[in-house]
Design an enzyme around this catalytic site. Structure first.
Site, PDB file in Angstrom:
ATOM      1  N   ASP A  33     -29.792 -27.059 -34.974  1.00 42.94           N
ATOM      2  CA  ASP A  33     -29.469 -27.403 -36.353  1.00 42.94           C
ATOM      3  C   ASP A  33     -28.599 -28.658 -36.424  1.00 42.94           C
ATOM      4  OD1 ASP A  33     -29.467 -27.097 -39.092  1.00 42.94           O
ATOM      5  OD2 ASP A  33     -27.861 -25.608 -39.115  1.00 42.94           O
ATOM      6  N   ASN A  35     -29.824 -32.027 -37.196  1.00 40.42           N
ATOM      7  CA  ASN A  35     -30.421 -33.331 -36.878  1.00 40.42           C
ATOM      8  C   ASN A  35     -30.258 -34.333 -38.025  1.00 40.42           C
ATOM      9  OD1 ASN A  35     -31.332 -32.435 -34.372  1.00 40.42           O
ATOM     10  ND2 ASN A  35     -33.312 -31.782 -35.172  1.00 40.42           N
ATOM     11  N   TRP A  38     -26.591 -35.294 -38.620  1.00 41.32           N
ATOM     12  CA  TRP A  38     -26.150 -36.223 -37.572  1.00 41.32           C
ATOM     13  C   TRP A  38     -26.645 -37.631 -37.873  1.00 41.32           C
ATOM     14  CZ3 TRP A  38     -29.009 -39.282 -34.248  1.00 41.32           C
ATOM     15  CH2 TRP A  38     -28.314 -39.893 -33.190  1.00 41.32           C
ATOM     16  N   SER A  78     -39.107 -23.905 -38.684  1.00 45.67           N
ATOM     17  CA  SER A  78     -39.231 -22.599 -39.326  1.00 45.67           C
ATOM     18  C   SER A  78     -40.413 -22.581 -40.286  1.00 45.67           C
ATOM     19  CB  SER A  78     -37.942 -22.266 -40.093  1.00 45.67           C
ATOM     20  OG  SER A  78     -37.833 -23.075 -41.251  1.00 45.67           O
ATOM     21  N   ASP A  80     -40.071 -21.855 -43.329  1.00 46.25           N
ATOM     22  CA  ASP A  80     -39.534 -22.499 -44.533  1.00 46.25           C
ATOM     23  C   ASP A  80     -39.662 -24.020 -44.452  1.00 46.25           C
ATOM     24  OD1 ASP A  80     -38.823 -20.052 -45.643  1.00 46.25           O
ATOM     25  OD2 ASP A  80     -36.776 -20.127 -44.865  1.00 46.25           O
ATOM     26  N   ASN A  81     -39.495 -24.577 -43.238  1.00 40.09           N
ATOM     27  CA  ASN A  81     -39.609 -26.030 -43.066  1.00 40.09           C
ATOM     28  C   ASN A  81     -40.999 -26.543 -43.434  1.00 40.09           C
ATOM     29  OD1 ASN A  81     -37.620 -25.993 -40.006  1.00 40.09           O
ATOM     30  ND2 ASN A  81     -36.957 -26.181 -42.128  1.00 40.09           N
ATOM     31  N   ARG A  84     -41.548 -28.441 -46.718  1.00 43.87           N
ATOM     32  CA  ARG A  84     -40.976 -29.754 -46.983  1.00 43.87           C
ATOM     33  C   ARG A  84     -42.054 -30.724 -47.464  1.00 43.87           C
ATOM     34  NH1 ARG A  84     -36.859 -30.773 -41.832  1.00 43.87           N
ATOM     35  NH2 ARG A  84     -35.338 -29.144 -42.395  1.00 43.87           N
ATOM     36  N   ARG A 208     -24.893 -18.418 -39.582  1.00 41.65           N
ATOM     37  CA  ARG A 208     -25.908 -17.463 -40.016  1.00 41.65           C
ATOM     38  C   ARG A 208     -27.127 -17.611 -39.113  1.00 41.65           C
ATOM     39  NH1 ARG A 208     -25.876 -21.604 -43.860  1.00 41.65           N
ATOM     40  NH2 ARG A 208     -27.846 -22.743 -44.032  1.00 41.65           N
ATOM     41  N   LEU A 209     -27.968 -16.589 -39.081  1.00 46.10           N
ATOM     42  CA  LEU A 209     -29.164 -16.614 -38.237  1.00 46.10           C
ATOM     43  C   LEU A 209     -30.360 -17.231 -38.942  1.00 46.10           C
ATOM     44  CD1 LEU A 209     -29.116 -13.182 -36.366  1.00 46.10           C
ATOM     45  CD2 LEU A 209     -28.487 -15.435 -35.506  1.00 46.10           C
ATOM     46  N   SER A 210     -30.390 -17.179 -40.261  1.00 46.58           N
ATOM     47  CA  SER A 210     -31.486 -17.743 -41.051  1.00 46.58           C
ATOM     48  C   SER A 210     -32.845 -17.154 -40.678  1.00 46.58           C
ATOM     49  CB  SER A 210     -31.520 -19.268 -40.909  1.00 46.58           C
ATOM     50  OG  SER A 210     -30.312 -19.838 -41.368  1.00 46.58           O
TER      51      SER A 210
END
Length: 253
Positions: A33, A35, A38, A78, A80-81, A84, A208-210
């Site tokens: 997590d 990227n 950053w 994921s 969910d990703n 996007r 969190r683990l998400s």
């Protein structure tokens, strides 16, 4: 090398020298997590952040090999990703595909995909399948690449697979309800046959683990690291192992 790098190097060697390899986790899950954050802090683009994060993977696996870790699960994308916008998702998938190809080309790791292939573009599916086939006989660390992965989706897929298996056998719902236990579901997870993760590391400060490995992480230890994934250093990794070794795992007893 500047003074700060020298100090970190000396500190890392000190921590590593005191590390008891008998207490090292055999399976580590990593939520990669930070990227994009950053990249933003560095004045770069999200794509540059994802590329830097992908480049960090080989370093991590090298550290794992040095400390006798046997299985590493990397959450790279994921479910969910996948929602996007296309202008974000397409470059990200390309970076992931290149990272998976690099893992296969390295020659040391066994690559295994965990996730729902059908949710991914055909090209990404092909890259994952080819990497798994090409590294099947390698004897190094088993690297689970979690691409198109969601913990709830995994459990749903496991239950679906279990029901189809018993339907083919002619088992009735009543008979299945009588015999069903947790092991039946475990046998249909993406990681079936593997040990559950001993330690789950999440970078970027989120605690969190998400949805990461919801079933498998029931007795895992968690380590939340403040640094963003591309900035993750060996000393951060060693601190996680040291923290893990200091804990007394009770497994619910």
């Amino acid at each position: 090398m500047n003074l700060r790098d020298l100090v970190y190097g000396l500190y890392a060697r000190r921590v590593e020298g005191r590390l008891d390899h008998a207490q090292v986790p055999k399976h580590i899950g990593v939520i990669l997590d930070g990227n994009r954050r950053w990249a933003k802090a560095s004045g770069g683009t999200p794509e540059q952040g994802h590329k830097a994060g992908a480049d960090k993977i080989q370093e991590l696996l090298g550290w794992c090999a040095e400390t006798d870790v046997e299985v590493v699960t990397l959450w790279m994308l994921s479910t969910d990703n996948l929602n996007r916008p296309e202008e974000q998702l397409v470059p990200l998938l390309g970076i992931i595909e290149n990272a998976v190809r690099a893992l296969a080309a390295d020659g040391r790791w066994r690559v295994h995909h965990v996730g729902t292939l059908d949710l991914l573009p055909a090209r990404t599916q092909s890259v994952l399948k080819e990497a798994e086939q090409a590294t099947h006989d390698n004897t190094g660390i088993l690297v689970n690449v979690a691409v198109g992965y969601g913990g709830r989706q995994e459990i749903a897929d496991a239950v679906r697979s279990l029901l189809l298996e018993h339907a083919e056998k002619g088992t009735s719902f009543e008979e299945l309800a009588e015999i069903l236990d947790v092991e039946h579901i475990s046998e249909h997870l993406y990681t079936r046959g593997q040990p559950d993760p001993d330690l789950v590391i999440r970078t970027s400060g989120e605690q969190r683990l998400s949805g990461f490995m919801l079933w498998q992480s029931a007795h895992s230890e968690y380590y939340f690291c403040e640094v963003h994934w591309p900035a993750f250093r060996k000393v951060d990794f060693l601190r996680a192992l040291r923290d893990y070794a200091a804990r007394h795992r009770r497994y619910g007893t």
